[in-house]
Scaffold this active site. Sequence first.
Site, PDB file in Angstrom:
ATOM      1  CB  CYS A 153      -5.204  -0.463   4.150  1.00  0.00           C
ATOM      2  SG  CYS A 153      -4.642   0.938   3.146  1.00  0.00           S
ATOM      3  CG  ASP A 210      -3.887  -7.283   3.783  1.00  0.00           C
ATOM      4  OD1 ASP A 210      -4.007  -6.347   4.604  1.00  0.00           O
ATOM      5  OD2 ASP A 210      -4.260  -7.199   2.602  1.00  0.00           O
ATOM      6  CG  HIS A 234      -3.925  -2.784   0.551  1.00  0.00           C
ATOM      7  ND1 HIS A 234      -4.972  -2.466   1.373  1.00  0.00           N
ATOM      8  CD2 HIS A 234      -3.498  -4.013   0.944  1.00  0.00           C
ATOM      9  CE1 HIS A 234      -5.184  -3.447   2.214  1.00  0.00           C
ATOM     10  NE2 HIS A 234      -4.302  -4.397   1.985  1.00  0.00           N
TER      11      HIS A 234
END
Length: 678
Positions: A417, A477, A461
Site C-alpha cells: 500500500c 485509494d 494501510h
Amino acid sequence: MANQSELLPRESLLWIFAAQFAALLPQFALLPLWIVCAWAFAVYWRLEVFRGRRDLPGRAVKLLVVALTVGGLALSYGRWFALEPMVALLAVSFTLKNLELVSRRDAFLSLLLAYFVAATLFVYEQTIPYALYGTICVVVITAALAAQLGHFSARPRRALGLSLRLLAQAVPLMLLLFIVMPRLGPLWAVPQNKSGASTGVSDSMTPGDFTRLSKSDKPVLRIAFDGPVPAPEQRYWRGLVYSDFDGRRWSQGFGVDPREGGVVRWSGREQSLPEVGPRYRYRVIQESTNNPWLFAMARPISDTRGVGETSDDRIIKRGPVYSRFAYEVRSWPRETLTDVRELDDFQHRRNLQLPRGGNPRTRAWADEFRASGLDAEEISARVLKFFNRSFTYTLKPPALGVDSIDEFLFGSQQGFCEHFAGSYVFTMRAAGVPARVVAGYQGGEWVDQEEYLLVREYDAHAWAEIWIAGRGWQRVDPTAAVSPERIRDGLQNAAAEEFMADSLLPLHRIGILNRLRLEWDMVNYRWYQAVVSFDSDKQQNLLKKLLGEVSPLRLAAFIAVPVALALIGILLWLWFSGRGRRLPPASRLYQKFCRRMARAGIARRPGEAPRDFARRVRVEKPALAPMVELITAAFEKAAYGEDPAAQKQLRRLLRQWSPGANFMFLKTVGAGRIATGE
C-alpha cells in the site's frame, strides 16, 4: 536491640523472600540487571546470616551500599521524577531492607513495600493475566504476613489458608468500594517513559514500513458503534497525514505535530456540523502506542476529555497513549458536508512540495497530464487505470533504489500500500494537483457476539487524498485499483498465500485456534468494558439503575446495608467455626455440667480428667461430692463404655439437678441410688 518477642521468626524468612520474588518477577524484565543481581545477592547474604555463617553488615557498610545504589539509579535512568526510576527505587528498598531484616517490624515494612510493588504492575498493563498475577501476589504477601505470627503459622497450608480466608472476607467490601467510591483523577502525575519504542503506524513512511506491520496480528483498535456500521469500503481509520517528501521518506512536516507547535482545537470545531444526517457514532478502545495520535474516520469530533481535533481531519490525545485508552467519536462523511473552505497558500504549497531532483520519468509523465489540460479527477483516473493494468499487489515487494518512484512505476511494478500511495501522490503533485498521503488502518474483523470491530496491526494501510476545487479533500485509494479485495475483504483474503507466511504458528490457518484467539479477545473486551474503563459516567449510570436516584441518604443505605450483612455473616461464621467439630452427646452433656459447676464457684481446669475433677470437688465442696461422683460415673459409662442407658441417666440427672438445688436432689434420688449408680 529488639526484644526477644519482637525478633523475626526464622520460619517466616522464606515467606518474606517468596513475597518479594512474586512482586518483583514481572519487573525483572524492566529493571536494570544490576538491581536484579543485587536483590539476589542480598537474599543470599541474609540466608547465610540465618545459617550462622555470616554477620549482618555494619552501619558503614550499609551507608556505602546506599550510596552505590543511589549512584546506580542516577546512572541508569538519568532522572528521578518518572515511573521507571520510582519502581526501581521500590525494588532497591527491598534489597536494602534485606540487609537489616531482624524484627517483625522490619518484616512488616518489607511486606508493605511488596504490596506497593505489586500495585505498580497495573500502571503498565490492566489485562486479565496481570490481574490474575496481581491477585496471586496479594495472596502470597498476605500469607507472608500471617507467617510472622510464629512457628505453626509459617506452615504453608496454615499461612495460605489464613491469607485466603482474610482476602475472601474482604471481597464484598472491595466490590462495594469499587461501585461507590468516586472516580477521582490522580493527585499527582508521574511521567511515563518517553523513550520507549513506539508501536504501530509511525510518524513517517518509507517503502517497506507497512509491509513489516503486515507480519503482526497484534490487536490495535476495538470499535463499537452506536447506530449504523459503515460498509467495509468506508472503514478508513486515519491517524496521520504525510505532506513532506524528501525523495524517499514521507513525513508530517514541521508544525503539524502539536509537540512541534501544531494547532489543535481542544474544545470542538469552530465551524458548525449538521446535527442530523448520515453520520457515525462509535467508541474506540486503542492499545498503547507511546504516541499521541488517535484513529477515526474522516471529519471526526470527540467529546472525550484530553482529545482534540486538527485542521487535517485527525484527532489526537493531549499526551502519548501509554496504556489502553477509550474515546468517543462522531464522524461525518465528507460528501454530506458543504462547509468547504478554500485551500490557503501555505497548504497549497505544502501539498505540492517535491524534491528539486530525482525520478525524472515520473515527472515527465506528469508533465504530459499537465500539458493536456486535464483536471484533477481526470488525471487521477488516468493514474489509477495505469495501476490497474500493470501492477501486482504483494507483501514481498523488491527493494527500490535512489529513484524509488521511477523504479516502482516503470520497473518492478510490485508493491504494497505504501508504494501505491506514495507514487500516486508524487505523480499528482508533479501534475500540479495538491495531494497528500494518509496513514492509518483500513477494514477490521467484525465480532458478532460482542458487536465490535477488531482492527489488528496487519490492517495498517496508506492511501491518498487530493484537493478538488469546490469539494475539498477527497479520498483516493490507489491500492483499491490494483487489489479491490484488499479493501473489501481484508489483507488476509487479498494476499492469502503470503499472509503471515513467516509465522511459526499461523493461527489464521487453523480454524479452532483462530476461533480461540477471537474468543480470548472477546473476553479481554468484556474485561475492559466492565472493569478497566469503569469511569465516573458508568458509575453514575450503574448507581441510577440500582438506586433509582443517587442521593446521599440512598447512597448511605446502599453502603450500610451490605456492610452490616457482611459483619453479621462474619460474626456467625466466627461463632460456628469457633465451636470446632461437633462433640459426641455424652461429652456435650458433661460440658453442660462443667459450666454449671463453674457458675457454682468451682471450674474445671484445662486438661483436668473427669475423675480428678470429682476428687477436687470432694475436697473443696464436700456437699456437692455425691452428685458429682454420680454424674461422673454416668459420663464415664456413656463416653467410654458406650452405654446408651448411662447416657439417658446422665441427661436425666442434669435435667433434675443444679448446684443450688443439691439438697433437694439428694433427697429425691436417695442415698441408695447414689451408691449403686443406677
